[in-house]
Motif scaffolding. Structure first.
Motif, PDB file in Angstrom:
ATOM      1  N   CYS A   3     -29.974   6.274  -4.206  1.00 11.69           N
ATOM      2  CA  CYS A   3     -31.239   5.868  -4.820  1.00 11.69           C
ATOM      3  C   CYS A   3     -31.080   5.632  -6.319  1.00 11.69           C
ATOM      4  CB  CYS A   3     -32.309   6.930  -4.577  1.00 11.69           C
ATOM      5  SG  CYS A   3     -32.883   7.024  -2.871  1.00 11.69           S
ATOM      6  N   MET A   4     -30.257   6.454  -6.967  1.00 18.35           N
ATOM      7  CA  MET A   4     -30.063   6.320  -8.413  1.00 18.35           C
ATOM      8  C   MET A   4     -29.368   5.012  -8.784  1.00 18.35           C
ATOM      9  SD  MET A   4     -29.001  10.186  -9.581  1.00 18.35           S
ATOM     10  CE  MET A   4     -30.043  11.577  -9.132  1.00 18.35           C
ATOM     11  N   LEU A   5     -28.637   4.428  -7.846  1.00 21.59           N
ATOM     12  CA  LEU A   5     -27.974   3.151  -8.118  1.00 21.59           C
ATOM     13  C   LEU A   5     -28.992   2.048  -8.374  1.00 21.59           C
ATOM     14  CD1 LEU A   5     -25.162   3.127  -5.394  1.00 21.59           C
ATOM     15  CD2 LEU A   5     -24.992   3.885  -7.767  1.00 21.59           C
ATOM     16  N   GLN A   6     -30.227   2.273  -7.962  1.00 17.09           N
ATOM     17  CA  GLN A   6     -31.272   1.264  -8.097  1.00 17.09           C
ATOM     18  C   GLN A   6     -32.110   1.463  -9.359  1.00 17.09           C
ATOM     19  OE1 GLN A   6     -33.215   0.704  -4.112  1.00 17.09           O
ATOM     20  NE2 GLN A   6     -31.830   2.357  -3.510  1.00 17.09           N
ATOM     21  N   ASN A   7     -31.741   2.422 -10.185  1.00 15.83           N
ATOM     22  CA  ASN A   7     -32.472   2.676 -11.423  1.00 15.83           C
ATOM     23  C   ASN A   7     -32.187   1.590 -12.450  1.00 15.83           C
ATOM     24  OD1 ASN A   7     -32.880   4.039 -14.213  1.00 15.83           O
ATOM     25  ND2 ASN A   7     -33.863   5.444 -12.784  1.00 15.83           N
ATOM     26  N   SER A   8     -33.187   1.212 -13.213  1.00 15.34           N
ATOM     27  CA  SER A   8     -33.027   0.123 -14.188  1.00 15.34           C
ATOM     28  C   SER A   8     -32.192   0.540 -15.393  1.00 15.34           C
ATOM     29  CB  SER A   8     -34.408  -0.367 -14.660  1.00 15.34           C
ATOM     30  OG  SER A   8     -35.144   0.705 -15.223  1.00 15.34           O
ATOM     31  N   ASP A   9     -32.110   1.829 -15.643  1.00 17.48           N
ATOM     32  CA  ASP A   9     -31.280   2.328 -16.733  1.00 17.48           C
ATOM     33  C   ASP A   9     -29.800   2.077 -16.414  1.00 17.48           C
ATOM     34  OD1 ASP A   9     -30.998   4.291 -19.176  1.00 17.48           O
ATOM     35  OD2 ASP A   9     -29.608   5.023 -17.653  1.00 17.48           O
ATOM     36  N   LYS A  10     -28.989   1.784 -17.399  1.00 19.21           N
ATOM     37  CA  LYS A  10     -27.588   1.463 -17.158  1.00 19.21           C
ATOM     38  C   LYS A  10     -26.723   2.709 -16.993  1.00 19.21           C
ATOM     39  CE  LYS A  10     -27.985  -3.013 -17.422  1.00 19.21           C
ATOM     40  NZ  LYS A  10     -27.771  -3.848 -16.217  1.00 19.21           N
ATOM     41  N   LEU A  11     -27.004   3.742 -17.778  1.00 18.20           N
ATOM     42  CA  LEU A  11     -26.145   4.919 -17.788  1.00 18.20           C
ATOM     43  C   LEU A  11     -26.256   5.736 -16.504  1.00 18.20           C
ATOM     44  CD1 LEU A  11     -24.122   6.567 -19.367  1.00 18.20           C
ATOM     45  CD2 LEU A  11     -26.020   7.747 -20.512  1.00 18.20           C
ATOM     46  N   SER A  43     -34.889   9.550 -10.178  1.00 13.95           N
ATOM     47  CA  SER A  43     -35.677   8.897 -11.215  1.00 13.95           C
ATOM     48  C   SER A  43     -36.109   7.519 -10.750  1.00 13.95           C
ATOM     49  CB  SER A  43     -34.868   8.757 -12.501  1.00 13.95           C
ATOM     50  OG  SER A  43     -34.535  10.028 -13.006  1.00 13.95           O
ATOM     51  N   ASP A  44     -37.344   7.141 -11.107  1.00 13.48           N
ATOM     52  CA  ASP A  44     -37.822   5.812 -10.737  1.00 13.48           C
ATOM     53  C   ASP A  44     -37.286   4.774 -11.698  1.00 13.48           C
ATOM     54  OD1 ASP A  44     -39.255   6.064 -13.057  1.00 13.48           O
ATOM     55  OD2 ASP A  44     -41.214   6.260 -12.101  1.00 13.48           O
ATOM     56  N   GLN A  45     -37.753   3.550 -11.558  1.00 11.05           N
ATOM     57  CA  GLN A  45     -37.249   2.454 -12.384  1.00 11.05           C
ATOM     58  C   GLN A  45     -37.498   2.684 -13.874  1.00 11.05           C
ATOM     59  OE1 GLN A  45     -35.463  -0.193 -11.233  1.00 11.05           O
ATOM     60  NE2 GLN A  45     -35.463   0.924  -9.313  1.00 11.05           N
ATOM     61  N   ALA A  46     -38.496   3.471 -14.192  1.00 11.45           N
ATOM     62  CA  ALA A  46     -38.790   3.751 -15.604  1.00 11.45           C
ATOM     63  C   ALA A  46     -38.029   4.949 -16.116  1.00 11.45           C
ATOM     64  CB  ALA A  46     -40.294   3.987 -15.785  1.00 11.45           C
ATOM     65  N   GLY A  47     -37.329   5.640 -15.210  1.00 11.16           N
ATOM     66  CA  GLY A  47     -36.535   6.775 -15.632  1.00 11.16           C
ATOM     67  C   GLY A  47     -37.250   8.097 -15.498  1.00 11.16           C
ATOM     68  N   SER A  48     -38.437   8.134 -14.874  1.00 10.36           N
ATOM     69  CA  SER A  48     -39.193   9.364 -14.726  1.00 10.36           C
ATOM     70  C   SER A  48     -38.983   9.934 -13.335  1.00 10.36           C
ATOM     71  CB  SER A  48     -40.687   9.096 -14.933  1.00 10.36           C
ATOM     72  OG  SER A  48     -40.912   8.552 -16.210  1.00 10.36           O
ATOM     73  N   PRO A  50     -27.242   4.876 -13.275  1.00  8.59           N
ATOM     74  CA  PRO A  50     -26.570   4.298 -12.107  1.00  8.59           C
ATOM     75  C   PRO A  50     -25.046   4.325 -12.229  1.00  8.59           C
ATOM     76  CG  PRO A  50     -28.385   2.899 -12.794  1.00  8.59           C
ATOM     77  CD  PRO A  50     -28.193   3.926 -13.868  1.00  8.59           C
ATOM     78  N   HIS A  51     -24.544   4.139 -13.450  1.00  8.82           N
ATOM     79  CA  HIS A  51     -23.095   4.168 -13.658  1.00  8.82           C
ATOM     80  C   HIS A  51     -22.525   5.537 -13.312  1.00  8.82           C
ATOM     81  CE1 HIS A  51     -19.188   3.368 -15.429  1.00  8.82           C
ATOM     82  NE2 HIS A  51     -19.310   4.476 -16.145  1.00  8.82           N
ATOM     83  N   MET A  52     -23.184   6.594 -13.805  1.00 11.74           N
ATOM     84  CA  MET A  52     -22.720   7.948 -13.520  1.00 11.74           C
ATOM     85  C   MET A  52     -22.916   8.284 -12.051  1.00 11.74           C
ATOM     86  SD  MET A  52     -21.202  10.353 -15.036  1.00 11.74           S
ATOM     87  CE  MET A  52     -20.464  11.631 -13.997  1.00 11.74           C
ATOM     88  N   ALA A  53     -24.021   7.815 -11.474  1.00 11.09           N
ATOM     89  CA  ALA A  53     -24.283   8.053 -10.056  1.00 11.09           C
ATOM     90  C   ALA A  53     -23.220   7.388  -9.188  1.00 11.09           C
ATOM     91  CB  ALA A  53     -25.672   7.543  -9.686  1.00 11.09           C
ATOM     92  N   ALA A  54     -22.791   6.180  -9.579  1.00 12.11           N
ATOM     93  CA  ALA A  54     -21.762   5.462  -8.825  1.00 12.11           C
ATOM     94  C   ALA A  54     -20.425   6.207  -8.868  1.00 12.11           C
ATOM     95  CB  ALA A  54     -21.597   4.046  -9.384  1.00 12.11           C
ATOM     96  N   LYS A  55     -20.073   6.727 -10.036  1.00  7.34           N
ATOM     97  CA  LYS A  55     -18.831   7.496 -10.166  1.00  7.34           C
ATOM     98  C   LYS A  55     -18.876   8.752  -9.301  1.00  7.34           C
ATOM     99  CE  LYS A  55     -16.987   8.029 -14.230  1.00  7.34           C
ATOM    100  NZ  LYS A  55     -16.814   8.340 -15.676  1.00  7.34           N
ATOM    101  N   CYS A  56     -20.017   9.423  -9.345  1.00  7.22           N
ATOM    102  CA  CYS A  56     -20.203  10.638  -8.560  1.00  7.22           C
ATOM    103  C   CYS A  56     -20.189  10.329  -7.067  1.00  7.22           C
ATOM    104  CB  CYS A  56     -21.519  11.304  -8.977  1.00  7.22           C
ATOM    105  SG  CYS A  56     -21.717  12.994  -8.410  1.00  7.22           S
ATOM    106  N   LEU A  57     -20.866   9.248  -6.694  1.00  7.97           N
ATOM    107  CA  LEU A  57     -20.949   8.857  -5.290  1.00  7.97           C
ATOM    108  C   LEU A  57     -19.584   8.479  -4.727  1.00  7.97           C
ATOM    109  CD1 LEU A  57     -22.715   8.302  -2.817  1.00  7.97           C
ATOM    110  CD2 LEU A  57     -23.146   6.010  -3.721  1.00  7.97           C
ATOM    111  N   ALA A  58     -18.783   7.785  -5.515  1.00 11.47           N
ATOM    112  CA  ALA A  58     -17.442   7.394  -5.063  1.00 11.47           C
ATOM    113  C   ALA A  58     -16.599   8.628  -4.745  1.00 11.47           C
ATOM    114  CB  ALA A  58     -16.762   6.543  -6.132  1.00 11.47           C
TER     115      ALA A  58
END
Length: 206
Positions: free
Chosen positions: A129-137, A37-42, A139-147
């Protein structure tokens, strides 16, 4: 879209229970391959983050495989909802692989699916790439998954993603207070904690 989501829900329930998956690995990869998803979530296609579930060139599963076969068309909110569920299923699958309580046949199947996602879909790069998304939820889930994924790669002696390494080097060298730095440090901390836990448990076993 709803059919696609329902298939993921069914898969989530099975993995949560540690059930053995009977279908071909590619059938599951089709549904678990997350869109970037891009910065706008699309959802977008880019040179760094190649993407959408069921992307061109991928084999779509037969209707028998997961009950439903679809060619999803994404709206912004639907796409994010699906991506979050995909990441949740992947996170639970990784947890199951690392759990001593998971039966060996199920564990091996989960391991194969994750390995296919890494090799054919660049899962680790997409999560970065998802860690750079402006949405908070997201990137948070992506970080947990990535770890969890990074720890799995270390356990399995799989080469870590160059995109994640570059991402951390770039953001940590800038000494900024951005969310990117936070996610990078958080991910590293989780991986280090898991390594220490694993080391301690091995020492206890002896």
């Amino acid at each position: 879209m709803r059919d696609f989501f329902e298939v993921l829900e069914q898969l989530y329930k099975k993995v949560l229970l540690g059930a053995t998956l009977e279908n071909d690995n590619q059938d599951y990869v089709f549904y678990l391959n997350p869109a970037f998803s891009d910065q706008a979530g699309s959802p977008v296609m880019s040179s760094e983050c190649i993407t959408t579930p069921g992307a061109q060139g991928e084999r779509q599963p037969s209707p028998v495989s997961l009950s439903i076969s679809v060619a999803p068309v994404y709206l912004k909110s639907d796409a994010q909802e699906i991506t979050l569920l995909q990441l949740t299923v992947i996170k639970v699958m990784l947890t199951r692989i690392l759990s001593a309580e998971t039966q060996l046949p199920a564990k091996e199947k989960y391991r194969e699916i994750i390995q296919v996602l890494l090799m054919s879909s660049d899962l680790d790069s997409k999560l970065t790439c998802m860690l750079q998304n402006s949405d908070k939820l997201l990137p948070h889930m992506a970080a947990k998954c990535l770890a969890s994924l990074l720890y799995f790669q270390l356990k399995e002696k799989i080469t870590l993603s160059n995109s994640w390494i570059v991402f951390c080097q770039k953001n940590l060298s800038e000494y900024s207070e951005s969310d990117k730095v936070v996610y990078c440090l958080w991910t590293l901390t989780v991986v280090i904690k898991e390594i220490f836990k694993d080391t301690c448990s091995q020492k206890t076993a002896f």
